[in-house]
Scaffold this motif. Structure first.
Motif, PDB file in Angstrom:
ATOM      1  N   ALA A  75       0.669  -1.350   0.474  1.00 40.41           N
ATOM      2  CA  ALA A  75       0.004   0.483   0.041  1.00 40.41           C
ATOM      3  C   ALA A  75       1.473   1.695   0.009  1.00 40.41           C
ATOM      4  CB  ALA A  75      -0.594   0.342   1.189  1.00 40.41           C
ATOM      5  N   LEU A  76       1.900   0.951   0.731  1.00 37.83           N
ATOM      6  CA  LEU A  76       2.730   2.338   0.753  1.00 37.83           C
ATOM      7  C   LEU A  76       3.910   2.711   0.046  1.00 37.83           C
ATOM      8  CD1 LEU A  76       3.843   2.163   4.321  1.00 37.83           C
ATOM      9  CD2 LEU A  76       3.026   3.829   3.755  1.00 37.83           C
ATOM     10  N   GLY A  77       3.841   1.891  -0.671  1.00 36.30           N
ATOM     11  CA  GLY A  77       4.439   1.641  -1.875  1.00 36.30           C
ATOM     12  C   GLY A  77       4.287   1.988  -3.776  1.00 36.30           C
ATOM     13  N   SER A  78       2.216   1.744  -3.090  1.00 36.63           N
ATOM     14  CA  SER A  78       1.763   1.727  -4.275  1.00 36.63           C
ATOM     15  C   SER A  78       1.824   3.379  -4.579  1.00 36.63           C
ATOM     16  CB  SER A  78       0.297   1.236  -4.177  1.00 36.63           C
ATOM     17  OG  SER A  78      -0.442   1.573  -5.426  1.00 36.63           O
ATOM     18  N   ALA A  79       1.413   4.154  -3.142  1.00 33.41           N
ATOM     19  CA  ALA A  79       1.589   5.382  -2.630  1.00 33.41           C
ATOM     20  C   ALA A  79       2.336   6.115  -3.307  1.00 33.41           C
ATOM     21  CB  ALA A  79       1.119   5.763  -1.540  1.00 33.41           C
ATOM     22  N   VAL A  80       3.668   5.672  -2.811  1.00 33.88           N
ATOM     23  CA  VAL A  80       5.107   6.296  -3.448  1.00 33.88           C
ATOM     24  C   VAL A  80       5.264   5.989  -5.312  1.00 33.88           C
ATOM     25  CG1 VAL A  80       7.619   5.912  -3.650  1.00 33.88           C
ATOM     26  CG2 VAL A  80       6.287   5.785  -1.249  1.00 33.88           C
ATOM     27  N   GLY A  81       4.780   5.126  -6.002  1.00 31.46           N
ATOM     28  CA  GLY A  81       4.774   4.409  -7.170  1.00 31.46           C
ATOM     29  C   GLY A  81       3.803   4.987  -7.960  1.00 31.46           C
ATOM     30  N   ASN A  82       3.350   5.301  -7.438  1.00 30.42           N
ATOM     31  CA  ASN A  82       1.453   6.031  -7.921  1.00 30.42           C
ATOM     32  C   ASN A  82       1.313   7.137  -7.562  1.00 30.42           C
ATOM     33  OD1 ASN A  82      -0.271   3.867  -9.669  1.00 30.42           O
ATOM     34  ND2 ASN A  82       0.292   3.129  -7.578  1.00 30.42           N
ATOM     35  N   LEU A  83       1.619   8.240  -7.181  1.00 29.85           N
ATOM     36  CA  LEU A  83       1.505   8.937  -6.912  1.00 29.85           C
ATOM     37  C   LEU A  83       3.165  10.187  -7.209  1.00 29.85           C
ATOM     38  CD1 LEU A  83      -0.497   9.785  -3.459  1.00 29.85           C
ATOM     39  CD2 LEU A  83      -0.920   9.862  -5.802  1.00 29.85           C
ATOM     40  N   MET A  84       4.555   9.498  -7.129  1.00 33.17           N
ATOM     41  CA  MET A  84       5.753  10.352  -6.935  1.00 33.17           C
ATOM     42  C   MET A  84       6.028   9.155  -8.592  1.00 33.17           C
ATOM     43  SD  MET A  84       5.984  11.813  -5.014  1.00 33.17           S
ATOM     44  CE  MET A  84       8.036  12.913  -4.798  1.00 33.17           C
ATOM     45  N   ARG A  85       5.841   9.233  -9.244  1.00 32.09           N
ATOM     46  CA  ARG A  85       5.740   7.779 -10.525  1.00 32.09           C
ATOM     47  C   ARG A  85       7.109   7.985 -10.159  1.00 32.09           C
ATOM     48  NH1 ARG A  85       1.046   9.367 -15.066  1.00 32.09           N
ATOM     49  NH2 ARG A  85       3.119   8.510 -16.420  1.00 32.09           N
ATOM     50  N   ARG A  86       8.030   7.034  -9.653  1.00 28.54           N
ATOM     51  CA  ARG A  86       9.666   7.428  -9.882  1.00 28.54           C
ATOM     52  C   ARG A  86       9.663   5.851  -9.096  1.00 28.54           C
ATOM     53  NH1 ARG A  86      12.776  11.969  -7.717  1.00 28.54           N
ATOM     54  NH2 ARG A  86      14.795  11.625  -8.937  1.00 28.54           N
ATOM     55  N   PRO A  87      10.686   4.701  -9.874  1.00 28.48           N
ATOM     56  CA  PRO A  87      10.992   4.116  -9.401  1.00 28.48           C
ATOM     57  C   PRO A  87      11.586   3.723  -7.755  1.00 28.48           C
ATOM     58  CG  PRO A  87      11.908   3.890 -11.088  1.00 28.48           C
ATOM     59  CD  PRO A  87      10.988   5.275 -11.085  1.00 28.48           C
ATOM     60  N   ALA A  88      11.058   3.063  -6.871  1.00 31.56           N
ATOM     61  CA  ALA A  88      11.391   3.101  -5.220  1.00 31.56           C
ATOM     62  C   ALA A  88      10.772   1.792  -4.539  1.00 31.56           C
ATOM     63  CB  ALA A  88      11.055   4.301  -4.458  1.00 31.56           C
ATOM     64  N   VAL A  89      12.382   1.514  -3.583  1.00 35.69           N
ATOM     65  CA  VAL A  89      12.228   0.151  -2.782  1.00 35.69           C
ATOM     66  C   VAL A  89      12.170   0.838  -1.217  1.00 35.69           C
ATOM     67  CG1 VAL A  89      13.243  -1.254  -5.059  1.00 35.69           C
ATOM     68  CG2 VAL A  89      14.695  -0.195  -3.322  1.00 35.69           C
ATOM     69  N   THR A  90      11.659   0.047  -0.827  1.00 36.12           N
ATOM     70  CA  THR A  90      11.360  -0.354   0.644  1.00 36.12           C
ATOM     71  C   THR A  90      13.142  -0.413   1.343  1.00 36.12           C
ATOM     72  OG1 THR A  90       9.607  -1.491   0.476  1.00 36.12           O
ATOM     73  CG2 THR A  90       9.542  -0.368   2.595  1.00 36.12           C
ATOM     74  N   GLY A  91      13.442   0.829   1.896  1.00 35.97           N
ATOM     75  CA  GLY A  91      14.248   1.096   2.657  1.00 35.97           C
ATOM     76  C   GLY A  91      14.525  -0.024   3.819  1.00 35.97           C
ATOM     77  N   LYS A  92      12.986   1.051   4.476  1.00 38.79           N
ATOM     78  CA  LYS A  92      12.691   0.767   5.853  1.00 38.79           C
ATOM     79  C   LYS A  92      10.931   0.387   5.762  1.00 38.79           C
ATOM     80  CE  LYS A  92      13.958   2.369  10.661  1.00 38.79           C
ATOM     81  NZ  LYS A  92      14.698   1.207  10.915  1.00 38.79           N
ATOM     82  N   LEU A  93      10.941  -0.135   7.227  1.00 39.11           N
ATOM     83  CA  LEU A  93       9.688  -0.226   7.333  1.00 39.11           C
ATOM     84  C   LEU A  93       8.852  -1.100   8.895  1.00 39.11           C
ATOM     85  CD1 LEU A  93       6.487  -0.455   6.202  1.00 39.11           C
ATOM     86  CD2 LEU A  93       7.080  -3.013   5.924  1.00 39.11           C
ATOM     87  N   GLU A  94       8.432   0.494   9.079  1.00 38.46           N
ATOM     88  CA  GLU A  94       8.352  -0.346  10.893  1.00 38.46           C
ATOM     89  C   GLU A  94       6.314  -0.203  11.273  1.00 38.46           C
ATOM     90  OE1 GLU A  94       9.727   3.017  13.033  1.00 38.46           O
ATOM     91  OE2 GLU A  94       7.969   3.274  13.605  1.00 38.46           O
TER      92      GLU A  94
END
Ligand SMILES: CCCCCCCC/C=C\CCCCCCCC(=O)SCCNC(=O)CCNC(=O)[C@H](O)C(C)(C)COP(=O)(O)OP(=O)(O)OC[C@H]1O[C@@H](n2cnc3c(N)ncnc32)[C@H](O)[C@@H]1OP(=O)(O)O
Length: 197
Positions: free
Chosen positions: A88-107
């Motif tokens: 869900a968080l990755g979807s927010a990042v990928g779709n809103l920022m439209r830049r590929p990103a990977v999870t570095g830290k998740l709590e």
């Protein structure tokens, strides 16, 4: 143990402004990779998480806990819930920022048990950006968008170049992902994607 959280984001950030071509509020987001455990249609025991763009810097996601997701009898596995938040968080990042990103830290904070058969409504928001670092957080509400919060999460995503996936991943699967992504954009009448950090 105290539940008091550390300041978030943990570093000074700029506002994470959605890309000008980010899908508009109300847009149902497509599957980003058919075999993705989080959202893919071809991942039989996966989460089949579905997401919709919300107002501002928010993406709403939901998934229903099945018997395949159990940790204890009748209850969702915590690691699996963390997976739902990663998606869900990755979807927010990928779709809103439209830049590929990977999870570095998740709590994750697990506040209430999540029973099999319940649906988790996850509201994920962009909290800020510092260089390649994108900070995001989310709350998972039980059985309704305004239901009690069962799980909360905070994450750092790091923007990466396309070579992150081509070097470390499966080139054939990557090709399939790129095709699927293109199809999703075409369905929404959209085009380009920022692939450089
Ligand atoms: C044509 C294709 C298009 C595709 C389109 C798709 C659209 C779909 C949209 C959306 C859906 C997506 C949904 C998916 C959701 C699931 C996502 C996942 O599960 S991803 C898998 C798990 N994560 C990994 O496997 C990462 C493994 N780690 C790494 O590869 C590296 O460690 C990486 C890239 C994270 C960072 O490595 P470095 O060498 O590039 O950079 P360094 O310098 O180490 O870090 C950058 C900055 O981040 C901080 N940082 C990194 N990790 C940190 C940590 N754990 N804690 C705190 N800070 C950290 C560092 O301190 C640094 O900060 P300073 O710039 O110096 O201020």
């Amino acid at each position: 143990m105290s539940r008091v959280s550390q300041p978030w984001p943990p570093v000074p950030v700029e506002p994470a402004v959605p890309h000008p071509k980010a899908p508009s509020p109300g847009t149902e987001l497509g599957v980003h990779f058919a075999e993705c455990f989080g959202c893919g249609d071809e991942a039989d025991a996966g989460l089949h998480l579905r997401s919709t763009v919300g107002e501002g810097q928010v993406v709403h996601s939901r998934f229903t806990v099945t018997a395949a997701h159990q940790g204890a009898p009748g209850l969702a596995h915590g690691g699996l819930l963390a997976c739902a938040f990663d998606e869900a968080l990755g979807s927010a990042v990928g779709n809103l920022m439209r830049r590929p990103a990977v999870t570095g830290k998740l709590e994750t904070d697990f506040r209430r048990p999540v029973p099999v058969g319940s649906t988790l409504f996850i509201e994920a928001r962009l909290d800020g950006i510092a260089g390649r670092k994108i900070y995001v957080s989310a709350d998972g509400h039980l059985d309704a968008e305004d239901g009690p919060v069962a799980v909360s999460a905070r994450a750092l995503f790091v923007v990466v170049g396309f070579e992150h996936f081509s070097t470390h991943g499966d080139p054939q699967a990557l090709e399939k992902l790129a095709e699927q992504h293109k199809k999703n954009l075409q369905q929404r009448g959209e085009r380009d994607w920022e692939i450089n950090p």
